[in-house]
Design an enzyme around this catalytic site. Structure first.
Site, PDB file in Angstrom:
ATOM      1  N   ARG A 100       2.856   4.442  -6.587  1.00  0.00           N
ATOM      2  CA  ARG A 100       3.312   4.223  -5.213  1.00  0.00           C
ATOM      3  C   ARG A 100       2.233   4.533  -4.172  1.00  0.00           C
ATOM      4  O   ARG A 100       2.428   4.284  -2.994  1.00  0.00           O
ATOM      5  CB  ARG A 100       4.528   5.099  -4.909  1.00  0.00           C
ATOM      6  CG  ARG A 100       5.784   4.702  -5.633  1.00  0.00           C
ATOM      7  CD  ARG A 100       6.943   5.538  -5.105  1.00  0.00           C
ATOM      8  NE  ARG A 100       8.092   5.502  -5.953  1.00  0.00           N
ATOM      9  CZ  ARG A 100       9.124   4.671  -5.801  1.00  0.00           C
ATOM     10  NH1 ARG A 100       9.133   3.802  -4.824  1.00  0.00           N
ATOM     11  NH2 ARG A 100      10.138   4.713  -6.628  1.00  0.00           N
ATOM     12  N   TYR A 104      14.613   9.645   1.082  1.00  0.00           N
ATOM     13  CA  TYR A 104      14.848   8.586   2.066  1.00  0.00           C
ATOM     14  C   TYR A 104      15.747   8.992   3.226  1.00  0.00           C
ATOM     15  O   TYR A 104      15.975   8.191   4.127  1.00  0.00           O
ATOM     16  CB  TYR A 104      15.449   7.359   1.372  1.00  0.00           C
ATOM     17  CG  TYR A 104      14.531   6.782   0.326  1.00  0.00           C
ATOM     18  CD1 TYR A 104      13.444   5.993   0.692  1.00  0.00           C
ATOM     19  CD2 TYR A 104      14.738   7.026  -1.027  1.00  0.00           C
ATOM     20  CE1 TYR A 104      12.592   5.463  -0.258  1.00  0.00           C
ATOM     21  CE2 TYR A 104      13.885   6.501  -1.990  1.00  0.00           C
ATOM     22  CZ  TYR A 104      12.818   5.723  -1.590  1.00  0.00           C
ATOM     23  OH  TYR A 104      11.969   5.207  -2.527  1.00  0.00           O
ATOM     24  N   HIS A 150       6.567   3.462   6.096  1.00  0.00           N
ATOM     25  CA  HIS A 150       7.378   3.902   4.958  1.00  0.00           C
ATOM     26  C   HIS A 150       8.098   5.180   5.357  1.00  0.00           C
ATOM     27  O   HIS A 150       7.492   6.081   5.951  1.00  0.00           O
ATOM     28  CB  HIS A 150       6.516   4.144   3.720  1.00  0.00           C
ATOM     29  CG  HIS A 150       5.942   2.882   3.195  1.00  0.00           C
ATOM     30  ND1 HIS A 150       6.674   2.025   2.411  1.00  0.00           N
ATOM     31  CD2 HIS A 150       4.734   2.303   3.403  1.00  0.00           C
ATOM     32  CE1 HIS A 150       5.926   0.963   2.136  1.00  0.00           C
ATOM     33  NE2 HIS A 150       4.752   1.108   2.734  1.00  0.00           N
ATOM     34  N   ILE A 151       9.359   5.257   5.042  1.00  0.00           N
ATOM     35  CA  ILE A 151      10.189   6.411   5.358  1.00  0.00           C
ATOM     36  C   ILE A 151       9.653   7.646   4.630  1.00  0.00           C
ATOM     37  O   ILE A 151       9.524   8.715   5.214  1.00  0.00           O
ATOM     38  CB  ILE A 151      11.657   6.134   4.991  1.00  0.00           C
ATOM     39  CG1 ILE A 151      12.202   5.004   5.884  1.00  0.00           C
ATOM     40  CG2 ILE A 151      12.500   7.393   5.099  1.00  0.00           C
ATOM     41  CD1 ILE A 151      13.498   4.392   5.388  1.00  0.00           C
ATOM     42  N   SER A 152       9.319   7.468   3.360  1.00  0.00           N
ATOM     43  CA  SER A 152       8.784   8.581   2.573  1.00  0.00           C
ATOM     44  C   SER A 152       7.261   8.563   2.634  1.00  0.00           C
ATOM     45  O   SER A 152       6.653   7.566   3.034  1.00  0.00           O
ATOM     46  CB  SER A 152       9.250   8.474   1.113  1.00  0.00           C
ATOM     47  OG  SER A 152       8.652   7.348   0.485  1.00  0.00           O
ATOM     48  N   HIS A 159       3.231  -2.065  -3.191  1.00  0.00           N
ATOM     49  CA  HIS A 159       2.304  -1.588  -4.195  1.00  0.00           C
ATOM     50  C   HIS A 159       1.743  -2.684  -5.090  1.00  0.00           C
ATOM     51  O   HIS A 159       0.781  -2.439  -5.814  1.00  0.00           O
ATOM     52  CB  HIS A 159       2.982  -0.505  -5.039  1.00  0.00           C
ATOM     53  CG  HIS A 159       3.750   0.456  -4.194  1.00  0.00           C
ATOM     54  ND1 HIS A 159       3.141   1.265  -3.255  1.00  0.00           N
ATOM     55  CD2 HIS A 159       5.077   0.696  -4.082  1.00  0.00           C
ATOM     56  CE1 HIS A 159       4.069   1.975  -2.626  1.00  0.00           C
ATOM     57  NE2 HIS A 159       5.241   1.638  -3.108  1.00  0.00           N
TER      58      HIS A 159
END
Length: 151
Positions: free
Chosen positions: A115, A27, A104-106, A84
């Site tokens: 996920r 993150y 989404h950051i990731s 999700h």
């Protein structure tokens, strides 16, 4: 003073208030306040007016989406883990009728199997889904929104 077609609501969901304390390899090392400051700068550079909302309550997230059409012309949604499995949030986002970008950051496509699914996929209001670009994902989302709104 914002014009009538430049308001963007940036909505952060569950556990995003814990940025800075979460796994930095996934993150990053910035806090939610630092992220929001950066998003505001990105937005200002594009003549957009950004407002922010974060909650760890799914019901509050849904209620905020219900009020969104009066507050914003577009939205950036990072629902965290709700991405999700929360069909309630999906339906509420669809009901807004306003253009949205999921961020989404990731890179959720490269994380645990559970996920990799987004309940938002396929929504008519969804302009794009942006994963794994950290803070720059929000900049890309704002650029797409500016183009859609004609700013």
């Amino acid at each position: 003073m914002p014009t009538t077609r430049n308001r963007v609501e940036v909505m952060h969901g569950v556990n995003l208030d814990m940025l800075g304390r979460r796994d930095k390899d996934i993150y990053g090392d910035f806090t939610l306040a630092e992220l929001e400051f950066q998003i505001k700068r990105f937005a200002r550079d594009l003549d957009l007016e950004a407002a922010f909302f974060q909650t760890n309550s799914e019901g509050e997230f849904v209620e905020h989406l219900h009020r969104l059409p009066e507050r914003a012309d577009a939205a950036i949604i990072n629902a965290g883990a709700w991405t999700h499995y929360s069909w309630a949030i999906r339906d509420a986002l669809d009901l807004t009728g306003i253009p949205a970008v999921e961020v989404h950051i990731s890179d959720i496509s490269k994380r645990e199997k559970w996920r990799r699914q987004s309940v938002f996929e396929g929504l008519d209001v969804l302009i794009s889904q942006i994963y794994g670009k950290g803070q720059d994902g929000y900049k890309e989302a704002l650029e797409l929104i500016a183009k859609r709104l004609g700013v």
